[in-house]
Design an enzyme around this catalytic site. Structure first.
Site, short mmCIF file in Angstrom:
data_model
loop_
_atom_site.label_atom_id
_atom_site.label_comp_id
_atom_site.label_asym_id
_atom_site.label_seq_id
_atom_site.Cartn_x
_atom_site.Cartn_y
_atom_site.Cartn_z
N GLY A 182 40.30 55.05 48.70
CA GLY A 182 39.63 53.61 48.57
C GLY A 182 38.11 53.82 49.17
O GLY A 182 37.57 52.59 49.13
N ASP A 429 49.08 74.80 49.09
CA ASP A 429 48.54 76.19 48.85
C ASP A 429 47.69 76.88 49.71
O ASP A 429 48.16 77.94 50.32
CB ASP A 429 47.63 76.23 47.62
CG ASP A 429 48.23 75.68 46.36
OD1 ASP A 429 49.32 75.02 46.62
OD2 ASP A 429 47.64 76.05 45.37
N ARG A 488 50.09 52.45 59.30
CA ARG A 488 50.93 52.54 58.08
C ARG A 488 52.23 53.04 58.32
O ARG A 488 53.24 52.70 57.31
CB ARG A 488 49.86 53.69 57.29
CG ARG A 488 48.41 52.94 56.73
CD ARG A 488 47.74 54.03 56.10
NE ARG A 488 46.58 53.28 55.63
CZ ARG A 488 45.69 53.82 54.88
NH1 ARG A 488 45.72 55.26 54.40
NH2 ARG A 488 44.68 53.37 54.43
#
Length: 687
Positions: A182, A429, A488
């Site tokens: 954001g 990766d 969060r």
């Protein structure tokens, strides 16, 4: 070792899937379709709405494929929108390789084209898959793996030191998770704070910090004594602030407050978490201080590269979800940010290659001297790097099976099919490549979940976002259930305990205010996060909107965001008026919300038909890898013995140690630019 081998196996499978896509280019015989001519249409569901194709056929041959309707996000889908239709014409088939990073868009175009061909009566039996070219060898000083914010900043920083730089990106577009973010950037900014007013609730929070002692069991400073001096530093900062503003009153004329110690304390307490086995983990104090002390300079450095910033005097600070304090600066996120960085890199002659994935680090006499890579068509590349390699390839939240295998925190709340906010190429990766040469990892046992994501797609778009201090969260009974200002993972755990994990954000806050600055509600023509207007979100079934509470209650009788809950006008009014009373009194007796803003002026909303209230259904999804390869403050990668691996640096989500068990909202962008810049500078100067 089991987990490492599983990760390596997953990575190998991904590589093999690319190599194995070599195939054939079979076209039907002309006699099958020779009688077909005309223009035909087909439609399929895309990520953001219907995708419609118009196909022109002349005597059985496809001569044109045009997208007449496409709602997919520009920039992310550009390559697919350009490549897939032209390849359908060139190869006379709708069975093609999807564009890396735009798989959903690619498949939607191919499905729509297949529908158009079916309506035409065409028999398209062939398929086309790209074939690898001859092996290639490249040479440079520094190779950067990953084209998100961390990779681009590292490449720019290395090039500013005079190094020749190659940047490779697995996806068809640059940006990675930075494109999905954001644009929130946390930084201690005294000049901007001086233009704010400290609220009563904030003052109460600071007073609470003054009352803390190192012996408080909840702080766990007995386990992490290195953090105790930060509490002392914070308390000294608060006392000095109060002394400098003696006679001033919170909520009236006392300016905003922030300090390096406060940001660090939030990183510590925000990331201090207990794992399933009882262990507590916390952020590396040296990495946390490096971030807090350098974040504002990193923000201004990006501004010098052409990125639009708004810090210092006059700058508006907010609190992005999970940030814990109003120190959040804002970028214009998405393509404008990435394009500004891309332009800056190219001006410094950084060579950028998309659709090119790193597969293996090359080590010579104990030093990383290059990288093996592979193009999307399977072409193999060996890149020699005189100075070394910077890993900036992101985390692995788009690889839920890998998250689940390492998980030591979420337990049954996670599955190997949990949705993700991430770019689909963030599959771990870089971590796997580093592990293969002996790099140490830290905190892989916990990945952050974004609590307020799309229940259907896992994305952060398709809904109204706002300052955490202005959000009102309710459950399916229209009852508030959590402190919306909390970290969060706290928010995610609270929401996951609800029926189907669904909750609802009621919003009419400052992000959508009228011209007079009064909080009057949502304007349906104003874009929310992701660029969609409220009206478009309503039309797509993502949110509910009403210009009055009665209209809003009526709107909830329809499905939105995968939810079928219905709220009455009385439920909505009761929830809003209760929250408004907390805002007015600057006190949240239910959950102790520290910063209370976003008074929802029902009288003004009811009186103005042009504004209203939005309800956004939300659900938690995987968002950010907390752990990764272990680095020091110079962004050098360390091995299992704590020794530097020469020629290898890491920055951004691929690296661990900064955030521990939970990342503060707004710290990721500060992290990628701070450590990306450090990694690039050091690699650029290396010999």
């Amino acid at each position: 070792m089991k987990k490492k081998l599983l990760s390596l196996a997953l990575a190998s499978a991904m590589v093999l899937s690319l190599v194995a896509c070599g195939g054939k280019d079979d076209e039907p015989t002309p006699s099958q379709n020779a009688a077909v001519s005309g223009t035909f249409t087909g439609t399929s569901a895309g990520m953001q709405g219907p995708v419609t194709v118009e196909m022109t056929v002349e005597e059985g041959k496809i001569t044109a494929v045009t997208l007449t309707e496409c709602h997919e996000t520009a920039y992310l889908s550009d390559v697919a929108v350009e490549r897939i239709p032209s390849q359908i014409v060139e190869h006379q088939t709708t069975k093609l390789d999807a564009v890396t990073g735009a798989t959903l868009c690619s498949n939607a175009i191919m499905r729509a084209a297949a529908e158009a061909a079916k309506s035409a009566g065409l028999e398209l039996t062939g398929e086309y898959h790209a074939q690898p070219g001859a092996d290639e060898s490249w040479e440079t000083d520094v190779v950067v793996v990953g084209g998100g914010g961390a990779g681009l900043s590292a490449a720019i920083s290395a090039a500013q030191e005079g190094a020749k730089v190659i940047l490779i990106e697995k996806s068809s577009f640059l940006g990675g998770n930075t494109m999905m973010a954001g644009g929130a950037f946390n930084a201690v900014d005294p000049e901007a704070q001086a233009d704010q007013i400290l609220s009563n609730a904030q003052k109460n929070t600071l007073d609470g910090y003054l009352a803390l002692t190192a012996s408080d069991e909840a702080l766990h400073l007995d386990q992490f004594p290195q953090w105790a001096p930060v509490l002392d530093e914070l308390q000294s900062d608060i006392k000095a602030f109060y002394a400098a503003n003696a006679g001033k009153t919170a909520g009236e004329d006392m300016p905003g407050f922030d300090s390096i110690a406060l940001h660090m304390w939030h990183i510590y307490t925000g990331g201090l978490r207990q794992m399933a086995d009882g262990r507590w983990i916390c952020s590396d104090i040296d990495l946390a201080r490096t971030l807090a002390e350098n974040a504002l300079d990193s923000y201004d450095w990006t501004g010098s590269l052409g990125v639009a910033t708004s810090s210092h005097a006059g700058g508006k600070l907010s609190t992005v979800l999970g940030a814990m304090w109003p120190r959040t600066h804002s970028y214009t996120n998405g393509a404008p940010l990435i394009n500004a960085l891309k332009d800056a890199a190219e001006e410094l002659d950084v060579k950028i290659y998309t659709e090119t994935a790193g597969t293996e680090l090359i080590v010579t006499d104990g030093k990383v001297t290059g990288l093996k890579a592979e193009k999307a068509d399977g072409t193999k590349i060996t890149i020699s790097a005189a100075n070394g390699v910077i890993l900036a390839s992101g985390g692995y939240c788009a690889n839920p099976a890998m998250v689940k295998e390492y998980d030591e925190y979420w337990g049954d709340d996670l599955s190997d099919h949990t949705l993700s906010t991430n770019a689909g190429t963030d599959t771990g990766d870089g971590i796997v490549m580093a592990q293969a040469i002996g790099a140490a990892t830290v905190d892989l046992g916990v990945a952050q979940m974004m609590p307020s994501s799309s229940p259907i797609k896992g994305t952060m778009t398709d809904g109204i976002w706002a300052d955490a201090s202005e959000q009102l969260w309710v459950d399916g009974n229209c009852k508030r259930f959590v402190n919306e200002y909390a970290e969060r993972d706290v928010l995610a755990k609270a929401s996951l305990a609800l029926d189907d994990g669904l909750f609802y954000i009621i919003y009419a806050g400052s992000g959508l205010r009228g011209g007079d600055g009064v909080c009057k509600g949502a304007d349906p023509t104003v874009p929310g996060m992701g660029g969609l207007t409220v009206q478009q979100m309503v039309d797509n079934g993502h949110v509910w909107y009403g210009s009055t509470l009665a209209e809003l209650a009526e709107a909830t009788k329809t499905s939105a965001g995968g939810s079928h809950v219905t709220f009455t006008e009385e439920q909505l009014r009761s929830a809003i008026e209760l929250y408004n009373s907390y805002v007015e009194n600057q006190n949240d007796p239910d959950f102790g919300k520290e910063v209370l803003n976003g008074y929802i002026d029902l009288e003004a909303i009811e009186a103005d038909p042009n504004v209203g209230i939005v309800i956004t259904p939300r659900k938690a999804s995987l968002h950010h890898t907390m752990g990764g390869v272990k680095i020091n403050t110079e962004a050098e990668v360390l091995n299992e013995d704590g020794q530097i691996i020469p020629g290898l640096w890491a920055a951004g989500e691929v690296a661990g140690g900064v955030h521990a068990g939970n990342r503060l909202g707004g710290n990721a962008i500060a992290d990628i630019f701070t450590f990306g810049r450090i990694a690039g500078r050091n690699a650029g100067m290396a010999q």
